[in-house]
Design a protein around this motif. Sequence first.
Motif: not given
Length: 151
Positions: A34, A90, A93-94, A119, A123
Amino acid sequence: MIAEKSAFDTFELNLPPAIFGFLKETSSWTYFLSILGFIGIGLMLLFGIFFSVAMGLMPGGNPYESMGMTMNMSFVGIFYAVMAVCYFFPVLYLFNFSRKMKSALNAKNNDDLTAAFANLKSHYKFLGIFTIAIVGLYILLLIGAMVMGLA
């Protein structure tokens, strides 16, 4: 008067050591990925801005006009900025998965574990929907190219 706690109130995160280790390692790798994703998004935004400005300042306008490309080349910079915005969610979320998972494992907290997996679900849901949209776009482009080829 002291209220008695139910078994659900005192339930702690109880994972076998192997699963605990797998989740801890996974959260470390997702955190790393991330962070790289956020760096990539920043570079995409910078490149998009640079490309838009550079093409706008270029004397003579579009250097590819002699090859038949008549569109405004700052569109490429805008495309990079739009892709960076799409890529942001995404990666966020990661990142949230890795933070919540580390917190859940350190504090043995079920709420953080639930938030972490929510989460992770978001993702993969985002990536799945995005993939379907891109494949659909490719199919439309292929059909459009075939129709234009026949005309």
